[in-house]
Design a protein around this motif. Sequence first.
Motif, PDB file in Angstrom:
ATOM      1  N   SER A  25     124.026  42.454 -44.445  1.00 24.65           N
ATOM      2  CA  SER A  25     123.317  43.129 -43.360  1.00 24.65           C
ATOM      3  C   SER A  25     121.819  43.141 -43.648  1.00 24.65           C
ATOM      4  CB  SER A  25     123.841  44.551 -43.213  1.00 24.65           C
ATOM      5  OG  SER A  25     123.689  45.217 -44.438  1.00 24.65           O
ATOM      6  N   LYS A  26     121.055  43.468 -42.608  1.00 26.20           N
ATOM      7  CA  LYS A  26     119.614  43.257 -42.613  1.00 26.20           C
ATOM      8  C   LYS A  26     118.889  43.886 -43.807  1.00 26.20           C
ATOM      9  CE  LYS A  26     115.620  43.545 -39.583  1.00 26.20           C
ATOM     10  NZ  LYS A  26     115.057  44.221 -38.411  1.00 26.20           N
ATOM     11  N   ASP A  27     119.164  45.149 -44.100  1.00 25.37           N
ATOM     12  CA  ASP A  27     118.437  45.818 -45.193  1.00 25.37           C
ATOM     13  C   ASP A  27     118.721  45.146 -46.540  1.00 25.37           C
ATOM     14  OD1 ASP A  27     121.034  46.696 -44.804  1.00 25.37           O
ATOM     15  OD2 ASP A  27     120.661  48.734 -45.506  1.00 25.37           O
ATOM     16  N   ALA A  28     119.977  44.786 -46.760  1.00 26.53           N
ATOM     17  CA  ALA A  28     120.334  44.107 -48.012  1.00 26.53           C
ATOM     18  C   ALA A  28     119.699  42.725 -48.065  1.00 26.53           C
ATOM     19  CB  ALA A  28     121.853  43.996 -48.138  1.00 26.53           C
ATOM     20  N   LYS A  29     119.654  42.056 -46.924  1.00 25.22           N
ATOM     21  CA  LYS A  29     119.066  40.713 -46.858  1.00 25.22           C
ATOM     22  C   LYS A  29     117.583  40.761 -47.213  1.00 25.22           C
ATOM     23  CE  LYS A  29     120.519  37.636 -43.700  1.00 25.22           C
ATOM     24  NZ  LYS A  29     120.687  37.086 -42.346  1.00 25.22           N
ATOM     25  N   LYS A  33     116.007  38.872 -50.374  1.00 31.17           N
ATOM     26  CA  LYS A  33     114.980  37.846 -50.145  1.00 31.17           C
ATOM     27  C   LYS A  33     113.740  38.115 -50.994  1.00 31.17           C
ATOM     28  CE  LYS A  33     115.612  35.760 -45.624  1.00 31.17           C
ATOM     29  NZ  LYS A  33     115.188  35.728 -44.216  1.00 31.17           N
ATOM     30  N   LYS A  34     113.384  39.386 -51.106  1.00 33.13           N
ATOM     31  CA  LYS A  34     112.218  39.776 -51.890  1.00 33.13           C
ATOM     32  C   LYS A  34     112.431  39.399 -53.362  1.00 33.13           C
ATOM     33  CE  LYS A  34     109.476  43.894 -52.724  1.00 33.13           C
ATOM     34  NZ  LYS A  34     109.504  45.342 -52.652  1.00 33.13           N
ATOM     35  N   LEU A  35     113.602  39.711 -53.862  1.00 29.69           N
ATOM     36  CA  LEU A  35     113.942  39.379 -55.242  1.00 29.69           C
ATOM     37  C   LEU A  35     113.958  37.862 -55.450  1.00 29.69           C
ATOM     38  CD1 LEU A  35     115.110  39.905 -58.099  1.00 29.69           C
ATOM     39  CD2 LEU A  35     117.352  40.117 -57.053  1.00 29.69           C
ATOM     40  N   MET A  36     114.594  37.142 -54.532  1.00 25.23           N
ATOM     41  CA  MET A  36     114.702  35.686 -54.658  1.00 25.23           C
ATOM     42  C   MET A  36     113.335  35.028 -54.618  1.00 25.23           C
ATOM     43  SD  MET A  36     118.050  35.532 -52.224  1.00 25.23           S
ATOM     44  CE  MET A  36     118.297  33.777 -51.959  1.00 25.23           C
ATOM     45  N   SER A  41     108.880  32.233 -57.391  1.00 22.61           N
ATOM     46  CA  SER A  41     107.465  32.088 -57.729  1.00 22.61           C
ATOM     47  C   SER A  41     107.285  31.869 -59.230  1.00 22.61           C
ATOM     48  CB  SER A  41     106.655  33.277 -57.230  1.00 22.61           C
ATOM     49  OG  SER A  41     107.021  34.430 -57.936  1.00 22.61           O
ATOM     50  N   LYS A  42     108.264  32.305 -60.018  1.00 20.97           N
ATOM     51  CA  LYS A  42     108.161  32.111 -61.462  1.00 20.97           C
ATOM     52  C   LYS A  42     108.908  30.866 -61.958  1.00 20.97           C
ATOM     53  CE  LYS A  42     108.246  34.731 -65.721  1.00 20.97           C
ATOM     54  NZ  LYS A  42     108.285  36.055 -66.340  1.00 20.97           N
ATOM     55  N   PHE A  43     110.055  30.573 -61.333  1.00 21.87           N
ATOM     56  CA  PHE A  43     110.908  29.494 -61.857  1.00 21.87           C
ATOM     57  C   PHE A  43     111.036  28.287 -60.927  1.00 21.87           C
ATOM     58  CE2 PHE A  43     112.271  33.479 -63.751  1.00 21.87           C
ATOM     59  CZ  PHE A  43     112.264  33.170 -65.103  1.00 21.87           C
ATOM     60  N   ALA A 148     114.670  39.286 -62.917  1.00 22.10           N
ATOM     61  CA  ALA A 148     115.374  39.875 -61.765  1.00 22.10           C
ATOM     62  C   ALA A 148     115.491  41.387 -61.939  1.00 22.10           C
ATOM     63  CB  ALA A 148     116.749  39.237 -61.611  1.00 22.10           C
ATOM     64  N   LYS A 149     115.812  41.811 -63.164  1.00 22.56           N
ATOM     65  CA  LYS A 149     115.976  43.244 -63.419  1.00 22.56           C
ATOM     66  C   LYS A 149     114.635  43.971 -63.384  1.00 22.56           C
ATOM     67  CE  LYS A 149     120.369  42.981 -65.780  1.00 22.56           C
ATOM     68  NZ  LYS A 149     121.076  42.813 -67.055  1.00 22.56           N
ATOM     69  N   THR A 150     113.568  43.258 -63.717  1.00 23.44           N
ATOM     70  CA  THR A 150     112.232  43.836 -63.614  1.00 23.44           C
ATOM     71  C   THR A 150     111.849  44.004 -62.149  1.00 23.44           C
ATOM     72  OG1 THR A 150     111.657  42.665 -65.640  1.00 23.44           O
ATOM     73  CG2 THR A 150     109.817  43.564 -64.378  1.00 23.44           C
ATOM     74  N   LEU A 151     112.167  42.971 -61.344  1.00 21.01           N
ATOM     75  CA  LEU A 151     111.817  43.001 -59.922  1.00 21.01           C
ATOM     76  C   LEU A 151     112.640  44.034 -59.149  1.00 21.01           C
ATOM     77  CD1 LEU A 151     111.637  39.141 -59.348  1.00 21.01           C
ATOM     78  CD2 LEU A 151     109.693  40.683 -59.141  1.00 21.01           C
ATOM     79  N   ASP A 152     113.906  44.209 -59.547  1.00 24.87           N
ATOM     80  CA  ASP A 152     114.782  45.132 -58.833  1.00 24.87           C
ATOM     81  C   ASP A 152     115.824  45.664 -59.812  1.00 24.87           C
ATOM     82  OD1 ASP A 152     116.688  46.410 -57.233  1.00 24.87           O
ATOM     83  OD2 ASP A 152     116.396  45.022 -55.574  1.00 24.87           O
ATOM     84  N   ASP A 153     115.541  46.838 -60.396  1.00 26.69           N
ATOM     85  CA  ASP A 153     116.348  47.266 -61.546  1.00 26.69           C
ATOM     86  C   ASP A 153     117.744  47.785 -61.186  1.00 26.69           C
ATOM     87  OD1 ASP A 153     115.446  49.567 -60.421  1.00 26.69           O
ATOM     88  OD2 ASP A 153     114.769  50.496 -62.281  1.00 26.69           O
TER      89      ASP A 153
END
Length: 190
Positions: A25-29, A33-36, A41-43, A148-153
């Motif tokens: 659903s939209k909020d999870a997406k 997307k933000k995490l991805m 941008s790093k890898f 990933a854990k830094t971006l979204d723990d």
Amino acid sequence: MSHHTIDRKPSGDEEGAYAVWATPSKDAKIRLKKLMSGLRSKFGGPKFDPHLTVVGPISLTGKDATEKFRAACRGLKVYPAQAQEISTGNSFWQSVYLRLDATPEVLGISSHFDEHFGNTRTTPYLPHMSLLYGDLTDEEKNEAIDEAKTLDDTIDSMSFAIDRLELYITPDDKTLKSWIKVEEYVLCAH
């Protein structure tokens, strides 16, 4: 909207590699997307939408794939998914992913589509949502998990609703430029 210049829908008689995606659903997406995007941008790696592959890719004609997809979707309801952990795999397509709980709902949808699509599995279904595609070293994969854990723990404990199913044609193309959404089905609310 799309990163390809022409979205050429495959014709009914053409064979292709079809896959069914379940999308959050939209909020999870938005959150995924933000995490991805942060990981890319790093890898590096190609851009794609968050999804849980339900079945595929399977070689079918366009007409066959669409008919099977519509028949399998009919009457399906929104269902829950629960993240378990960030994991890494050995292929480009499963380089860094969010493993999901193998709940009865998630497994049930998968076997429902297996039946409709005539899919026989050689290995058990592994429910996951890829976060990053790439040919990474083990060291890079471990770095990506940390990042990933830094971006979204709390990403590995997120729960969300799956509210639509999508039929994609997904040729074996690491740029993903040839991937096209053929059809989508919005699941009924409970």
